[in-house]
Motif scaffolding. Structure first.
Motif, PDB file in Angstrom:
ATOM      1  N   VAL A   1      94.669 -44.495  73.803  1.00  0.00           N
ATOM      2  CA  VAL A   1      93.861 -43.348  73.344  1.00  0.00           C
ATOM      3  C   VAL A   1      94.171 -43.111  71.862  1.00  0.00           C
ATOM      4  O   VAL A   1      95.248 -43.493  71.388  1.00  0.00           O
ATOM      5  N   PRO A   2      93.258 -42.476  71.127  1.00  0.00           N
ATOM      6  CA  PRO A   2      93.562 -42.131  69.736  1.00  0.00           C
ATOM      7  C   PRO A   2      94.697 -41.098  69.692  1.00  0.00           C
ATOM      8  O   PRO A   2      94.790 -40.243  70.579  1.00  0.00           O
ATOM      9  N   VAL A   3      95.521 -41.165  68.668  1.00  0.00           N
ATOM     10  CA  VAL A   3      96.623 -40.192  68.579  1.00  0.00           C
ATOM     11  C   VAL A   3      96.072 -38.771  68.453  1.00  0.00           C
ATOM     12  O   VAL A   3      96.675 -37.803  68.949  1.00  0.00           O
ATOM     13  N   ALA A   4      94.887 -38.624  67.836  1.00  0.00           N
ATOM     14  CA  ALA A   4      94.271 -37.283  67.754  1.00  0.00           C
ATOM     15  C   ALA A   4      94.045 -36.720  69.153  1.00  0.00           C
ATOM     16  O   ALA A   4      94.295 -35.538  69.413  1.00  0.00           O
ATOM     17  N   ALA A   5      93.592 -37.580  70.065  1.00  0.00           N
ATOM     18  CA  ALA A   5      93.341 -37.114  71.438  1.00  0.00           C
ATOM     19  C   ALA A   5      94.644 -36.716  72.116  1.00  0.00           C
ATOM     20  O   ALA A   5      94.700 -35.719  72.850  1.00  0.00           O
ATOM     21  N   LEU A   6      95.701 -37.482  71.856  1.00  0.00           N
ATOM     22  CA  LEU A   6      96.988 -37.150  72.476  1.00  0.00           C
ATOM     23  C   LEU A   6      97.500 -35.801  71.948  1.00  0.00           C
ATOM     24  O   LEU A   6      97.983 -34.959  72.709  1.00  0.00           O
ATOM     25  N   ALA A   7      97.366 -35.599  70.637  1.00  0.00           N
ATOM     26  CA  ALA A   7      97.825 -34.336  70.042  1.00  0.00           C
ATOM     27  C   ALA A   7      97.030 -33.153  70.596  1.00  0.00           C
ATOM     28  O   ALA A   7      97.591 -32.082  70.891  1.00  0.00           O
ATOM     29  N   LEU A   8      95.732 -33.338  70.762  1.00  0.00           N
ATOM     30  CA  LEU A   8      94.898 -32.252  71.306  1.00  0.00           C
ATOM     31  C   LEU A   8      95.194 -32.015  72.787  1.00  0.00           C
ATOM     32  O   LEU A   8      95.278 -30.865  73.239  1.00  0.00           O
ATOM     33  N   ALA A   9      95.373 -33.094  73.531  1.00  0.00           N
ATOM     34  CA  ALA A   9      95.651 -32.944  74.964  1.00  0.00           C
ATOM     35  C   ALA A   9      96.975 -32.213  75.171  1.00  0.00           C
ATOM     36  O   ALA A   9      97.109 -31.384  76.079  1.00  0.00           O
ATOM     37  N   TRP A  10      97.946 -32.508  74.309  1.00  0.00           N
ATOM     38  CA  TRP A  10      99.234 -31.803  74.416  1.00  0.00           C
ATOM     39  C   TRP A  10      99.014 -30.283  74.264  1.00  0.00           C
ATOM     40  O   TRP A  10      99.542 -29.492  75.049  1.00  0.00           O
ATOM     41  N   VAL A  11      98.193 -29.904  73.280  1.00  0.00           N
ATOM     42  CA  VAL A  11      97.913 -28.466  73.071  1.00  0.00           C
ATOM     43  C   VAL A  11      97.266 -27.874  74.330  1.00  0.00           C
ATOM     44  O   VAL A  11      97.682 -26.826  74.834  1.00  0.00           O
ATOM     45  N   ILE A  12      96.244 -28.568  74.835  1.00  0.00           N
ATOM     46  CA  ILE A  12      95.476 -28.054  75.977  1.00  0.00           C
ATOM     47  C   ILE A  12      96.382 -27.843  77.192  1.00  0.00           C
ATOM     48  O   ILE A  12      96.156 -26.951  78.004  1.00  0.00           O
TER      49      ILE A  12
ATOM     50  N   TYR B   1      97.960 -23.255  66.440  1.00  0.00           N
ATOM     51  CA  TYR B   1      98.913 -23.874  67.370  1.00  0.00           C
ATOM     52  C   TYR B   1      98.671 -25.371  67.398  1.00  0.00           C
ATOM     53  O   TYR B   1      97.546 -25.835  67.602  1.00  0.00           O
ATOM     54  N   SER B   2      99.727 -26.116  67.179  1.00  0.00           N
ATOM     55  CA  SER B   2      99.648 -27.584  67.275  1.00  0.00           C
ATOM     56  C   SER B   2     101.044 -28.106  67.536  1.00  0.00           C
ATOM     57  O   SER B   2     102.030 -27.351  67.494  1.00  0.00           O
ATOM     58  N   ALA B   3     101.127 -29.399  67.748  1.00  0.00           N
ATOM     59  CA  ALA B   3     102.423 -30.033  67.965  1.00  0.00           C
ATOM     60  C   ALA B   3     103.346 -29.831  66.766  1.00  0.00           C
ATOM     61  O   ALA B   3     104.564 -29.947  66.889  1.00  0.00           O
ATOM     62  N   LEU B   4     102.774 -29.514  65.599  1.00  0.00           N
ATOM     63  CA  LEU B   4     103.592 -29.320  64.401  1.00  0.00           C
ATOM     64  C   LEU B   4     103.680 -27.853  63.982  1.00  0.00           C
ATOM     65  O   LEU B   4     104.264 -27.541  62.947  1.00  0.00           O
TER      66      LEU B   4
ATOM     67  N   GLU C   1      96.590  -7.830  81.022  1.00  0.00           N
ATOM     68  CA  GLU C   1      95.925  -7.749  82.326  1.00  0.00           C
ATOM     69  C   GLU C   1      94.439  -7.464  82.128  1.00  0.00           C
ATOM     70  O   GLU C   1      94.083  -6.372  81.750  1.00  0.00           O
ATOM     71  N   PRO C   2      93.516  -8.448  82.332  1.00  0.00           N
ATOM     72  CA  PRO C   2      93.823  -9.836  82.663  1.00  0.00           C
ATOM     73  C   PRO C   2      94.404 -10.565  81.455  1.00  0.00           C
ATOM     74  O   PRO C   2      94.287 -10.066  80.328  1.00  0.00           O
ATOM     75  N   PRO C   3      94.979 -11.752  81.659  1.00  0.00           N
ATOM     76  CA  PRO C   3      95.522 -12.490  80.514  1.00  0.00           C
ATOM     77  C   PRO C   3      94.426 -12.795  79.500  1.00  0.00           C
ATOM     78  O   PRO C   3      93.252 -12.876  79.853  1.00  0.00           O
ATOM     79  N   LEU C   4      94.809 -12.937  78.237  1.00  0.00           N
ATOM     80  CA  LEU C   4      93.806 -13.259  77.220  1.00  0.00           C
ATOM     81  C   LEU C   4      93.487 -14.753  77.246  1.00  0.00           C
ATOM     82  O   LEU C   4      94.365 -15.574  77.525  1.00  0.00           O
ATOM     83  N   GLY C   5      92.248 -15.085  76.939  1.00  0.00           N
ATOM     84  CA  GLY C   5      91.937 -16.476  76.661  1.00  0.00           C
ATOM     85  C   GLY C   5      92.578 -16.807  75.321  1.00  0.00           C
ATOM     86  O   GLY C   5      92.441 -16.033  74.375  1.00  0.00           O
ATOM     87  N   VAL C   6      93.296 -17.918  75.240  1.00  0.00           N
ATOM     88  CA  VAL C   6      93.925 -18.276  73.965  1.00  0.00           C
ATOM     89  C   VAL C   6      93.287 -19.555  73.437  1.00  0.00           C
ATOM     90  O   VAL C   6      93.276 -20.593  74.105  1.00  0.00           O
ATOM     91  N   LEU C   7      92.733 -19.446  72.232  1.00  0.00           N
ATOM     92  CA  LEU C   7      92.009 -20.541  71.594  1.00  0.00           C
ATOM     93  C   LEU C   7      92.858 -21.018  70.417  1.00  0.00           C
ATOM     94  O   LEU C   7      93.113 -20.252  69.483  1.00  0.00           O
ATOM     95  N   ALA C   8      93.322 -22.262  70.522  1.00  0.00           N
ATOM     96  CA  ALA C   8      94.260 -22.776  69.518  1.00  0.00           C
ATOM     97  C   ALA C   8      93.486 -23.365  68.345  1.00  0.00           C
ATOM     98  O   ALA C   8      92.715 -24.303  68.508  1.00  0.00           O
ATOM     99  N   TYR C   9      93.701 -22.789  67.157  1.00  0.00           N
ATOM    100  CA  TYR C   9      93.044 -23.380  65.992  1.00  0.00           C
ATOM    101  C   TYR C   9      94.017 -24.273  65.223  1.00  0.00           C
ATOM    102  O   TYR C   9      95.212 -24.216  65.429  1.00  0.00           O
ATOM    103  N   GLU C  10      93.436 -25.123  64.356  1.00  0.00           N
ATOM    104  CA  GLU C  10      94.217 -26.111  63.593  1.00  0.00           C
ATOM    105  C   GLU C  10      95.067 -26.984  64.527  1.00  0.00           C
ATOM    106  O   GLU C  10      96.230 -27.280  64.233  1.00  0.00           O
ATOM    107  N   PRO C  11      94.510 -27.409  65.661  1.00  0.00           N
ATOM    108  CA  PRO C  11      95.329 -28.145  66.634  1.00  0.00           C
ATOM    109  C   PRO C  11      95.697 -29.555  66.163  1.00  0.00           C
ATOM    110  O   PRO C  11      96.593 -30.177  66.717  1.00  0.00           O
ATOM    111  N   LEU C  12      94.979 -30.027  65.118  1.00  0.00           N
ATOM    112  CA  LEU C  12      95.301 -31.344  64.551  1.00  0.00           C
ATOM    113  C   LEU C  12      96.092 -31.198  63.255  1.00  0.00           C
ATOM    114  O   LEU C  12      96.246 -32.165  62.508  1.00  0.00           O
ATOM    115  N   CYS C  13      96.586 -29.984  63.018  1.00  0.00           N
ATOM    116  CA  CYS C  13      97.310 -29.698  61.770  1.00  0.00           C
ATOM    117  C   CYS C  13      96.510 -30.212  60.566  1.00  0.00           C
ATOM    118  O   CYS C  13      97.011 -30.963  59.739  1.00  0.00           O
ATOM    119  N   ARG C  14      95.268 -29.770  60.519  1.00  0.00           N
ATOM    120  CA  ARG C  14      94.355 -30.122  59.417  1.00  0.00           C
ATOM    121  C   ARG C  14      94.230 -31.643  59.242  1.00  0.00           C
ATOM    122  O   ARG C  14      94.176 -32.148  58.118  1.00  0.00           O
TER     123      ARG C  14
END
Ligand SMILES: NC(=O)c1ccc[n+]([C@@H]2O[C@H](COP(=O)([O-])OP(=O)(O)OC[C@H]3O[C@@H](n4cnc5c(N)ncnc54)[C@H](OP(=O)(O)O)[C@@H]3O)[C@@H](O)[C@H]2O)c1
Length: 325
Positions: free
Chosen positions: A267-278, A186-189, A205-218
């Motif tokens: 902020v670095p664009v990497a941080a913005l892209a990651l914060a959007w995911v979070i 999951y990423s902005a792209l 139930e309960p909701p799953l923890g969702v861990l987004a991989y490739e959040p910087l689109c490699r």
């Protein structure tokens, strides 16, 4: 800006795992598939930079460098392991380091694979064990999930997750055993998660923890690439169609627009892209891969940024909505 670490941690529901909203992905530090510039010393310093910044969990897998990522991680965590969560994976096998990897979720392989991880990670229990890929061989799901439950009952595994499952696969697996988290791209792209999969994860139930991989689109979302960027054959991006042709150019256009917003925020664009995911509904944390401390320094800024309500999130959404893949 100092941030209260508790505001940048989130619990995987139904567990006692409180994860920093940015985790450290260990694929690249395994030293294979990510080019020729992976250096163990730099990887250790990257792990230390993550710990220093409040990152409290690391995502690894037996496949990452065929065990090398685990070795480097353990070396880096020496003397600093208290309170650190290690998430690893299970269920992929290969015959020799160069051979094609395949999924095997048979009870015997799950057990063998877990025992090898315990040895490499120098621990007697795994905090979060994730099935790496859905099964490509005819092991009944009940046997796979039953083995994972048994490993928990034996105390070798604390919590169980799945990676790369779609909504139907997830529901089926949950009929046969307890699942606590889902790891998905999951990423902005790359936003397939936003349809039925998000619904399946959040309605559990309960909701799953969702861990987004490739959040910087490699790495594409870090702003460092340009239309003539190329990769050595040893880098998986040399064969990734997102890094060539018109698709690459379309992504670079979006990244340059995001970079303007990041510059305004300082902020670095990497941080913005990651914060959007979070900040996206259903997401617990993003797993950012990194090879060196300088990358980690940029990426961890996402934890505080994601908490900022004064950032232009609607503008970020508008920029991203123009992307057509
Ligand atoms: N479950 C699964 O099947 C699965 C699949 C994929 C990934 N994962 C997990 O998710 C983690 C993250 O995914 P990923 O590593 O594939 O992709 P990613 O996090 O989107 O990108 C990581 C790569 O981008 C570059 N990078 C990172 N931060 C940077 C920065 N601030 N500035 C410049 N470049 C930067 C680095 O490579 P370069 O320096 O070479 O550009 C780094 O290795 C993996 O490490 C792994 O733990 C799981």
């Amino acid at each position: 800006m100092l941030t209260d670490p508790s505001s940048t941690r989130r619990r995987i529901p139904g567990t006692d795992l409180d994860l920093s909203t940015v985790g450290f992905g260990c694929w690249a530090i395994g030293g294979q598939w990510w080019g020729d510039d992976v250096d163990d010393g730099a990887s250790v310093r990257a792990v230390h930079a993550a710990l220093d910044a409040g990152v409290n969990w690391f995502d690894t897998a037996p496949l990452y460098g065929h065990g090398h990522a685990d070795d480097v991680l353990v070396r880096a965590l020496a003397g600093r392991r208290q309170g650190v969560v290690i998430a690893t994976k299970v269920g992929v096998r290969w015959d020799g380091a160069g051979a094609h990897a395949r999924s095997d979720l048979s009870p015997s392989w799950l057990r063998e694979d877990v025992e090898s991880s315990l040895r490499r990670l120098k621990t007697d229990r795994i905090d979060l064990l994730q099935v790496h890929w859905p099964c490509q061989r005819p092991t009944p799901l009940a046997e796979t999930m039953g083995t994972l439950d048994a490993l928990r009952a034996e105390g070798k595994v604390r919590w169980v997750g799945l990676c790369n499952y779609n909504a139907d696969g997830l529901r089926l697996a949950q009929q046969h055993g307890e699942v606590h988290s889902l790891q998905t791209p999951y990423s902005a792209l790359r936003r397939e998660f936003e349809s039925s999969l998000r619904e399946a994860a959040t309605r559990s139930e309960p909701p799953l923890g969702v861990l987004a991989y490739e959040p910087l689109c490699r790495g594409l979302l870090t702003g460092k690439f340009h239309p003539r960027s190329t990769f050595p054959d040893s880098d998986l991006r040399a064969r990734d169609e997102r890094f060539t042709g018109s698709r690459f150019l379309r992504a670079l256009t979006i990244v340059s627009r995001l970079s303007l917003l990041a510059r305004r925020l300082d902020v670095p664009v990497a941080a913005l892209a990651l914060a959007w995911v979070i900040r996206q509904p259903g997401i617990t944390a993003a797993i950012a891969g990194a090879k060196r401390a300088s990358q980690v320094h940029e990426n961890v800024a996402a934890m505080a940024l994601a908490e900022r309500e004064d950032a232009p999130w609607a503008e970020v959404d508008r920029v991203l909505s123009a992307y057509r893949g």
